[in-house]
Write an enzyme that holds these catalytic residues in place. Structure first.
Site, short mmCIF file in Angstrom:
data_model
loop_
_atom_site.label_atom_id
_atom_site.label_comp_id
_atom_site.label_asym_id
_atom_site.label_seq_id
_atom_site.Cartn_x
_atom_site.Cartn_y
_atom_site.Cartn_z
N LYS A 122 0.82 -1.22 0.00
CA LYS A 122 0.00 0.00 0.00
C LYS A 122 0.85 1.26 0.00
O LYS A 122 0.48 2.26 -0.60
CB LYS A 122 -0.94 0.01 1.21
N LYS A 206 -4.64 -9.06 -6.26
CA LYS A 206 -5.97 -9.37 -5.70
C LYS A 206 -7.00 -8.34 -6.14
O LYS A 206 -6.67 -7.17 -6.39
CB LYS A 206 -5.92 -9.49 -4.18
N LYS A 209 -10.76 -2.84 -3.62
CA LYS A 209 -11.59 -1.63 -3.74
C LYS A 209 -10.79 -0.48 -4.32
O LYS A 209 -11.33 0.40 -4.98
CB LYS A 209 -12.05 -1.16 -2.36
N1 AQP Z 1 -9.57 -10.15 -3.34
C1 AQP Z 1 -9.98 -10.67 -2.19
N2 AQP Z 1 -10.26 -11.99 -2.09
C2 AQP Z 1 -10.70 -12.51 -0.92
N3 AQP Z 1 -10.90 -11.78 0.19
C3 AQP Z 1 -10.66 -10.46 0.13
N4 AQP Z 1 -10.76 -9.46 1.03
C4 AQP Z 1 -10.38 -8.29 0.47
N5 AQP Z 1 -10.03 -8.50 -0.81
C5 AQP Z 1 -10.19 -9.83 -1.05
C6 AQP Z 1 -11.23 -9.65 2.40
O1 AQP Z 1 -12.31 -8.75 2.61
C7 AQP Z 1 -12.30 -8.36 3.98
C8 AQP Z 1 -12.47 -6.89 4.10
O2 AQP Z 1 -11.35 -6.24 3.57
P1 AQP Z 1 -11.11 -4.72 3.88
O3 AQP Z 1 -12.01 -3.88 3.11
O4 AQP Z 1 -11.18 -4.45 5.32
O5 AQP Z 1 -9.64 -4.47 3.47
P2 AQP Z 1 -8.77 -5.01 2.31
O6 AQP Z 1 -8.35 -6.40 2.60
O7 AQP Z 1 -7.66 -4.03 2.18
O8 AQP Z 1 -9.74 -5.02 1.05
P3 AQP Z 1 -9.61 -4.26 -0.30
O9 AQP Z 1 -10.82 -4.48 -1.11
O10 AQP Z 1 -8.31 -4.60 -0.95
O11 AQP Z 1 -9.63 -2.76 0.12
P4 AQP Z 1 -8.59 -1.64 -0.14
O12 AQP Z 1 -8.43 -1.58 -1.63
O13 AQP Z 1 -9.23 -0.43 0.46
O14 AQP Z 1 -7.32 -2.03 0.54
C9 AQP Z 1 -11.00 -8.88 4.61
O15 AQP Z 1 -11.31 -10.06 5.34
C10 AQP Z 1 -10.17 -9.23 3.42
O16 AQP Z 1 -9.28 -10.30 3.68
#
Ligand code: AQP
Length: 344
Positions: A122, A206, A209
Site C-alpha cells: 500500500k 488481488k 476496492k
Molecule cells: N480479493 C480478495 N479476495 C478474498 N478476500 C478479500 N478481502 C479483500 N479482498 C479480497 C477480504 O475482505 C475483507 C475486508 O477487507 P477490507 O475492506 O477491510 O480491506 P482489504 O483487505 O484491504 O480489502 P480491499 O478491497 O483490498 O480494500 P482496499 O483496496 O481499500 O485495501 C477482509 O477479510 C479481506 O481479507
C-alpha cells in the site's frame, strides 16, 4: 523460570471481523469474508464491525465517511447478517479499540511490523509519505480482535500475515505482563474457494476496492449489465479449459474465473472443470456472468432498499455499539490493571 507451557486461553469462543468503509464492496470481500460471517453467526457469538479507524490510515472525505459506514452496514445486512444474531457496530463508537491499540503498540516490535507485506504494497515506493497509522494498522487490527478475546477471525487470505502478528502480540502481552491465557491466540479462518479472488484485469493481483480500474472488480452494487460487461472484458487466454485442475497451473486468469464460478455455485474447482472441460472462454464467460448476476443482483437491490432508510441502519449500529462496548470495556479495564496504569 519453568519450562512449562503457558496456560492456554480458557474463555468462550467468539468470532470477530471487520471491513473498511473505503469504497464499494466487491466479489472478493463477499467471498473472502462476508459469506463466512453469515455462516458463523449461527454457530458462535459473532462481532462484525465497520473499520472507520482503519479507513483513515489513507485519506477519506470526512463529509462522506458516515455514509460509507452506512453502505458497508447495508451490505452486511443484504448478504444475510442478522443484527439479532451478530453484533454489528462502527469501530469508532467503541473507543477502547484505540486505547488497546496504544498498549499493543508498546508490545509489538518494529521488526515484526517491518515484515508486513500489505504495508509495503500500500505504501509503494514512497513509504516515507505514508501515514504512521498505515504502518501501525496491523497493531490496531490486533487490538480489534483481542479486545473481544476473539478466538476465530474469518478473513481473506491477504490478512493471514496480520493474524499471525496478532498471535505474536497476544503471546508477548501474556508473557511480558505475567498474564498467562489472558488473551487467546486467535485462529484465522481463511479457508474456502473464495479466499483469494484476483483482479479481473490481472490474475497476479488481488481484487481490491482501491484498484483504479472499476473493470478489475465486480461490485456488490453493480447491475446486471455492468456485471455482464466486466465478465466479458475479463482478461483470459486463448486455450480451452482442461479436464484436470493441475493443468490450470500457470494460467492465473483462468484459475481465477474457475475459482469464482466454483465459489458462487458452491462447487469445487474440479467439479467446474468437469462441466466445462474442452470449452473456451467464449462459452464459459456468459455462464459465469449469468451466475454472478443471479447471486449478486439481489444483494445490490437489497442494499439499495436498506439505504433508503438510513435511520434504521443507524439504529442497528447504535444497538450493536452498545453490545460491543459491554464486552470491550471490561477487557480494557482488566488491561489497565494488568499494565499498572494509574487509571486502572
Ligand atoms: N480479493 C480478495 N479476495 C478474498 N478476500 C478479500 N478481502 C479483500 N479482498 C479480497 C477480504 O475482505 C475483507 C475486508 O477487507 P477490507 O475492506 O477491510 O480491506 P482489504 O483487505 O484491504 O480489502 P480491499 O478491497 O483490498 O480494500 P482496499 O483496496 O481499500 O485495501 C477482509 O477479510 C479481506 O481479507
Amino acid at each position: 523460570m519453568t519450562d512449562q507451557a503457558p496456560a492456554p486461553y480458557a474463555g468462550p469462543q467468539r468470532v470477530l471481523s471487520g471491513v473498511q468503509p473505503t469504497g464499494d464492496l466487491h466479489l472478493g470481500n463477499y467471498l473472502g469474508a462476508l459469506v463466512k460471517f453469515v455462516r458463523l453467526q449461527h454457530e458462535v457469538p459473532t462481532f462484525i464491525f465497520v473499520a472507520d479507524l482503519h479507513a483513515i490510515t489513507e485519506w477519506q472525505d470526512p463529509a462522506r465517511l458516515k455514509d460509507q459506514v452506512r453502505e458497508i452496514t447495508a451490505a452486511f445486512l443484504a448478504v444475510g447478517l442478522d443484527p439479532k444474531l451478530a453484533t454489528i457496530f462502527p469501530q469508532s463508537a467503541v473507543p477502547e479499540h484505540a486505547e488497546l491499540a496504544w498498549v499493543l503498540n508498546c508490545v509489538a516490535r518494529i521488526g515484526w511490523l517491518d515484515r508486513m507485506t500489505q504495508f509495503k504494497d500500500k505504501a509503494g515506493k514512497h513509504k516515507e509519505r505514508a501515514s504512521v497509522g498505515l504502518y501501525a494498522y496491523p497493531v490496531l487490527q490486533a487490538a480489534d480482535i483481542l479486545l473481544y478475546k476473539a478466538t476465530h477471525v474469518p478473513v481473506g487470505e491477504d490478512q493471514r500475515q496480520h493474524l499471525e502478528l496478532t498471535r505474536d502480540i497476544a503471546q508477548k502481552f501474556n508473557h511480558d505482563f505475567a498474564a498467562p491465557g489472558f488473551f487467546p491466540l486467535p485462529d484465522a479462518l481463511t479457508q474456502g474457494p473464495g479466499a483469494r479472488v484476483m483482479s479481473l484485469r490481472d490474475g497476479s493481483v488481488k481484487m481490491s476496492k482501491s484498484d483504479p480500474s472499476d473493470n478489475s472488480r465486480i461490485n456488490l452494487t453493480d447491475d446486471a449489465d455492468a456485471i455482464l460487461q466486466k465478465v466479458r472484458k475479463a482478461r483470459t487466454d486463448a486455450e480451452v479449459l482442461p479436464e484436470k485442475l493441475e493443468d490450470l497451473a500457470g494460467r492465473a486468469e483462468a484459475q481465477n474465473l474457475v475459482g469464482i464460478y466454483a465459489a458462487l455455485s458452491g462447487q469445487t474447482a474440479q467439479q467446474v472443470l468437469h462441466e466445462f472441460a474442452g470449452q473456451g472462454f467464449g462459452a464459459f464467460k456468459p455462464k459465469l456472468a449469468d451466475l454472478a448476476v443471479a447471486v449478486m443482483g439481489p444483494i445490490g437491490a437489497e442494499m439499495r432498499r436498506l439505504l433508503a432508510d438510513p435511520a434504521e441502519i443507524d439504529r442497528i449500529l447504535a444497538d450493536g455499539a452498545g453490545r460491543a462496548r459491554a464486552i470491550a470495556a471490561p477487557t480494557m479495564a482488566e488491561v489497565r490493571k494488568i499494565v499498572g496504569f494509574w487509571a486502572g
